[in-house]
Scaffold this motif. Structure first.
Motif, PDB file in Angstrom:
ATOM      1  N   GLY A 195      40.770  60.444  30.951  1.00 32.75           N
ATOM      2  CA  GLY A 195      40.782  59.123  31.565  1.00 32.75           C
ATOM      3  C   GLY A 195      40.794  59.245  33.076  1.00 32.75           C
ATOM      4  O   GLY A 195      40.895  60.344  33.625  1.00 32.75           O
TER       5      GLY A 195
ATOM      6  N   ASP B 293      35.305  49.882  35.153  1.00 33.11           N
ATOM      7  CA  ASP B 293      34.744  50.472  33.929  1.00 33.11           C
ATOM      8  C   ASP B 293      35.819  51.018  32.982  1.00 33.11           C
ATOM      9  O   ASP B 293      35.497  51.681  31.995  1.00 33.11           O
ATOM     10  N   HIS B 294      37.093  50.798  33.300  1.00 34.91           N
ATOM     11  CA  HIS B 294      38.187  51.244  32.422  1.00 34.91           C
ATOM     12  C   HIS B 294      39.229  50.122  32.334  1.00 34.91           C
ATOM     13  O   HIS B 294      40.299  50.206  32.939  1.00 34.91           O
TER      14      HIS B 294
ATOM     15  N   LYS C 179      41.398  49.182  30.283  1.00 35.99           N
ATOM     16  CA  LYS C 179      42.726  49.502  29.759  1.00 35.99           C
ATOM     17  C   LYS C 179      43.606  50.165  30.820  1.00 35.99           C
ATOM     18  O   LYS C 179      44.837  50.112  30.743  1.00 35.99           O
TER      19      LYS C 179
END
Length: 523
Positions: A79, A406-407, A409
């Motif tokens: 991540g 783009d992430h 979460k």
């Protein structure tokens, strides 16, 4: 009697509820990253945290750097960042280059806080450029940027050159007075950097040092930089609840040191006003900034006195910022360069060859242009800063919630501490081939500036990068040029260097002198 029992019962119930809430909050903190389903390192056991708080056992910079390197290696690829805990406080460690660019450059406005405690009113030395955040930081940076323009460096060249000659003289004198050729270089490099800053920033030339000795100046500098005024727990509170601590008028600087630097700069300013002499140094430029502020807010009232006091404190903060951000950092880097040259004889020879060729082109004149022409020496400094970064990690604190592009979460919430592990990134084999090998040639080809924005942090990156980089380069290059033109450096120990604080024992041989047993190497 019955009413008393009711009161005690209510109080007991309130205390019980508070304890339950406290336990629930602590439990939530401990499971913060698990609830968000973010890759993370589990928190330590509560007994271990309690023991650390009670004993105040602090993690050293080396321990933190090793911890962050281990996290980087373990979670890279899972991540944009991973989670971990400092005691019970959740923190994030950045893993991807793109997120580093967003934090330090693209979305810098949300990450310009270093998370340091600053109290501008009651502790002016804490309120320098290094510690400020938000609009206060932007205002100070805007004022200081013009004094670091490249042409200003030529103003300082002669004074720093004189300090570098004093360093060479100290080295030569020490070697003559002792029966061996081994030298512990750290003390001398620290004195060189400190003396050049005292001269160019605080106006302490040889005449002024009669009243303000360099020994006392060094003592007061060390008092501010090395003394912890409060214990571990109080420092934790000051960082975590800065507004409350400012309301309590808490400070981090010893009062004795503050009085010393305020009085020193007041005397230097008064002497220059009385003589009418304008000197070409940083102090003059800082005084010009103060004078400009006064003329823009000119008034004849009680507030005028407050403004003058405020600007005087700001002048002290400006000046001390040079010491906080440049003293130990530059002197340590100089030690590391000499260490790497001592164990890499071929690199040292190439640097000396460049020095001699450049001297020939500049008619044996160690001018400012000569120092600027030393490209290979610049590569050596860059490679040293890769292997021995000034700070092994960069700390930022978010000003507002931030969703990683783009992430969705991965969210960096407001007031969260974010760590960029510079030492780990500088030693990542996917970014640097053979990272543990000292190789200045890796900086010899075309430079990819976009790549360097997230993979090399020698002097920082983005708007909050080191404002005094050209001054540091000038100090490093002048000292290295004078020393390497006189001596060959070798290592007097087989023990690998961990840090400057462990000591660097170097063996110095005057150039042209062939020691017994080294004739073949000399030829």
């Amino acid at each position: 009697m019955g009413s008393m029992w009711i009161i005690f019962s209510i109080i007991g119930l309130i205390v019980l509820c508070l304890l339950v809430l406290l336990i629930m909050a602590a439990r939530y903190q401990r499971d913060y990253w698990r609830y968000l389903e973010i890759p993370h390192e589990p928190p330590k056991k509560l007994w271990h945290i309690t023991k650390q708080l009670v004993t105040q056992s602090l993690s050293t910079e080396q321990m933190k750097a090793a911890h962050y390197s281990a996290l980087y290696t373990k979670f890279k690829g899972q991540g944009p960042f991973c989670g971990f805990y400092a005691l019970l406080q959740p923190r994030a460690l950045v893993l991807e280059s793109e997120l580093i660019r967003q934090i330090l450059i693209k979305d810098f406005a949300n990450f310009n806080d270093r998370g340091m405690y600053v109290n501008q009113k009651t502790d002016p030395l804490s309120s320098d450029l290094y510690g400020r955040r938000g609009g206060l930081w932007q205002e100070m940076r805007r004022k200081l940027d013009p004094i670091f323009e490249s042409e200003r460096m030529e103003w300082l060249y002669l004074s720093i050159y004189e300090e570098a000659k004093q360093l060479l003289l100290a080295v030569s004198t020490t070697l003559m007075q002792q029966s061996h050729s081994t030298l512990h270089i750290q003390k001398m490099t620290r004195r060189y950097v400190l003396s050049s800053l005292a001269s160019s920033v605080f106006g302490l030339d040889m005449g002024q040092r009669i009243k303000y000795s360099l020994e006392e100046f060094e003592q007061m500098t060390e008092l501010v930089l090395s003394t912890r005024k409060h214990g571990y727990f109080m420092n934790l509170l000051m960082v975590r609840f800065p507004n409350f601590c400012r309301w309590l008028r808490m400070r981090t600087t010893p009062k004795e040191a503050e009085i010393y630097f305020v009085q020193l700069l007041h005397d230097m300013e008064a002497q220059r006003e009385a003589s009418g002499v304008r000197k070409k140094d940083f102090l003059q430029l800082l005084l010009d900034i103060k004078e400009l502020e006064l003329t823009t807010h000119e008034s004849e009232s009680e507030s005028d006195k407050e403004l003058k006091a405020h600007l005087q404190h700001e002048l002290v903060a400006h000046a001390f910022g040079f010491l906080r951000a440049g003293f130990e950092q530059t002197s340590n880097t100089l030690c590391y360069v000499l260490y790497e040259l001592a164990i890499n004889a071929d690199v040292q020879r190439k640097v000396r060859e460049e020095l001699n060729l450049s001297l020939e082109r500049h008619h044996n004149n160690l001018s400012y242009e000569f120092i600027q022409s030393l490209n290979y020496m610049g590569q050596v400094i860059s490679e040293t800063l890769r292997m021995h970064p000034i700070t092994p990690y960069i700390v930022r604190r978010t000003l507002n919630d931030y969703v990683v592009p783009d992430h969705p979460k991965f969210i960096l919430v407001k007031e969260l501490f974010v760590i960029i592990p510079t030492h780990a990134i500088h030693n990542d084999p996917e970014l640097y081939l053979s990272p543990h090998q000292f190789n200045p040639d890796r900086w010899g080809g075309p430079r990819d500036s976009l790549r360097e924005q997230s993979t090399w942090f020698g002097f920082g990156v983005g708007a909050r990068s080191c404002i005094g980089v050209q001054l540091a380069q000038l100090q490093l290059r002048l000292a290295l040029a004078l020393l390497l033109l006189e001596y060959e450096f070798t290592l007097n120990s087989k023990r690998p260097l961990i840090s400057c604080q462990d000591g660097i024992a170097l063996k110095l041989t005057p150039l042209g002198v062939v020691e017994p047993g080294t004739e073949e190497r000399a030829v």
